[in-house]
Design a protein around this motif. Structure first.
Motif, mmCIF file in Angstrom:
data_model
loop_
_atom_site.group_PDB
_atom_site.id
_atom_site.type_symbol
_atom_site.label_atom_id
_atom_site.label_comp_id
_atom_site.label_asym_id
_atom_site.label_seq_id
_atom_site.Cartn_x
_atom_site.Cartn_y
_atom_site.Cartn_z
ATOM 1 N N PRO A 55 0.910 3.845 -10.826
ATOM 2 C CA PRO A 55 -0.359 3.203 -10.467
ATOM 3 C C PRO A 55 -0.205 1.679 -10.532
ATOM 4 C CG PRO A 55 -0.744 5.024 -11.971
ATOM 5 C CD PRO A 55 0.743 4.842 -11.900
ATOM 6 N N GLY A 56 -0.656 1.006 -9.482
ATOM 7 C CA GLY A 56 -0.451 -0.432 -9.379
ATOM 8 C C GLY A 56 0.835 -0.804 -8.673
ATOM 9 N N GLY A 57 1.716 0.177 -8.423
ATOM 10 C CA GLY A 57 2.979 -0.074 -7.741
ATOM 11 C C GLY A 57 2.825 -0.047 -6.236
ATOM 12 N N THR A 58 3.876 -0.411 -5.535
ATOM 13 C CA THR A 58 3.809 -0.531 -4.082
ATOM 14 C C THR A 58 4.905 0.290 -3.402
ATOM 15 O OG1 THR A 58 5.109 -2.582 -4.215
ATOM 16 C CG2 THR A 58 2.709 -2.798 -4.037
ATOM 17 N N VAL A 59 4.590 0.712 -2.182
ATOM 18 C CA VAL A 59 5.516 1.469 -1.340
ATOM 19 C C VAL A 59 5.615 0.757 0.000
ATOM 20 C CG1 VAL A 59 5.908 3.646 -0.110
ATOM 21 C CG2 VAL A 59 4.949 3.675 -2.433
ATOM 22 N N VAL A 60 6.836 0.559 0.498
ATOM 23 C CA VAL A 60 7.054 0.058 1.857
ATOM 24 C C VAL A 60 7.602 1.199 2.692
ATOM 25 C CG1 VAL A 60 8.437 -1.455 3.324
ATOM 26 C CG2 VAL A 60 7.343 -2.371 1.266
#
Length: 430
Positions: free
Chosen positions: A350-355
């Motif tokens: 949670p709070g992380g990012t995915v490209v």
């Protein structure tokens, strides 16, 4: 990118890879088309020609057929370059592109089409872990190559994203200068560099790849001690760039296919010191759709460089059986891509990012995949606005103005990079 293929027959969905059998979990549904269907394994022995035409073309019954492998084995550097740059694209695939992309891009398709048939450009990523030889430095200077960060003035203008920023919000703050030393010709001209051979125990000084491949890595914005997953890592260019960009806590470089995983491991061994490989890199072989179950809420950042149509390589396919099969398979690729992206969104903290990234022009494999995952997780996912990010690179790339969620680099005869699509998603911290 992993060379996964999907084939439908009646009510069953068959998933196969280049050299091994993989099972797509029936619990990882990605839309009505896969619901209430069973997923089976296929032996890939009989499908080798369709999946890896380059391995079988040299055995074609046509005695005049010449494979790229034969040319590289028996000819000089100049002859190899002339052969590669004068290859004839497949008319079957061109006709298919004309129907699909002519409708998608309208009057712009003619310029994109011409660029796809022209020789693509390569950039040069210097290896931060190896010394740059005098020979390499001389080539850089003689050809007038410059760092992308200097051409785009990334050090002073590269903007990253503040907490909570989503599509339509324009709040940015300055980021730090990227440590990636990626060189191209400032006028997007072709400069030839020899490919370096793998020598065990010896680190290579540079890696050749298209400049647009750098964008997903920059967009992921890895920081020191981040735990990062490169879900579809082979042949390893983006994993290599991630390790150059920051001192990661751990990079999980994943590739389910055995043949491609060997290539990935060789790439990492050729560029990364053993002490880093042993302590900060994990080469894994998990089917990407299973990360959501095996490692939920685990990674700070995830890169999904998804299996896709790969327009440039497909255009020069010479295997008629493989071409027709890929045209059929292409309709089902978005289902696999959505499963991988959905898995990544579960695997990131949670709070992380995915490209999410592909090397195809197809809207169905790009924006439509992102849109599908947003509909499935609309209360938990934000789309990060990449408009200002792309503006930093307009001196180098041509971007599609019609995308809804991400950015798409369009090939152009005067800037023949891409195609490369990227979208950035953030998991809401609950």
């Amino acid at each position: 990118m992993s060379s996964w293929k999907i084939q439908r027959k009646l009510h069953h969905v068959y998933l196969y890879s280049a050299t091994s059998r993989r099972l797509l979990s029936s619990t990882c549904k990605c839309g009505k088309s896969l619901q209430q269907t069973s997923v089976k394994l296929l032996s890939t022995e009989s499908l080798a020609t369709a999946i890896h035409p380059s391995r079988t073309e040299e055995n074609d019954s046509n005695p005049k057929a010449i494979s790229l492998g034969d040319v590289y084995a028996n000819n000089t550097v100049e002859e190899r370059r002339e052969f590669k740059h004068s290859r004839t694209p497949s008319q079957l695939i061109l006709d298919h592109f004309d129907r699909r992309y002519g409708q998608q891009f309208g009057s712009d398709w003619g310029d994109i089409r011409a660029a796809l048939m022209a020789p693509k450009l390569n950039g040069l990523l210097l290896n931060n872990f190896a010394q740059v030889s005098t020979k390499v430095a001389t080539i850089l200077q003689e050809h007038g190559l410059q760092k992308v960060s200097d051409l785009c003035d990334i050090s002073s203008h590269l903007n990253w994203w503040e907490e909570g920023e989503t599509i339509g919000i324009q709040n940015y703050h300055k980021g730090t200068e990227s440590s990636l030393k990626f060189y191209i010709h400032p006028e997007n001209r072709h400069v030839w560099f020899p490919k370096l051979k793998h020598v065990p125990g010896q680190l290579k000084s540079y890696f050749l790849q298209g400049a647009s491949s750098l964008l997903p890595v920059l967009a992921l914005d890895v920081q020191q001690d981040d735990s990062v997953l490169d879900m579809c890592a082979a042949p390893g260019g983006k994993s290599l760039a991630l390790l150059q960009a920051a001192e990661l806590g751990l990079l999980t470089s994943n590739e389910p296919d055995l043949w491609r995983r060997r290539r990935l491991a060789e790439t990492l061994q050729s560029y990364i010191p053993q002490e880093i490989l042993q302590t900060r890199v994990d080469v894994s072989k998990l089917n990407g759709v299973h990360f959501q179950d095996v490692t939920p809420n685990t990674f700070d950042k995830v890169l999904v460089d998804a299996p896709c149509s790969n327009d440039r390589s497909w255009l020069y396919s010479k295997n008629s059986v493989g071409m027709k099969m890929r045209i059929e398979d292409r309709r089902h690729l978005p289902q696999l891509q959505a499963s991988l992206l959905r898995s990544a969104l579960h695997a990131v903290k949670p709070g992380g990012t995915v490209v999410y990234a592909t090397c195809t022009l197809s809207q169905k494999e790009n924006d439509d995949v992102v849109e599908f995952c947003l509909r499935q997780n609309k209360s938990r996912i934000d789309v990060i606005n990449l408009n200002n990010f792309s503006k930093n690179f307009q001196k180098i790339f041509r971007f599609d103005s019609s995308t809804r969620y991400g950015q798409l680099v369009l090939p152009h005869v005067n800037a023949n990079w891409g195609p490369m699509y990227l979208a950035k998603l953030k998991k809401i911290d609950t």
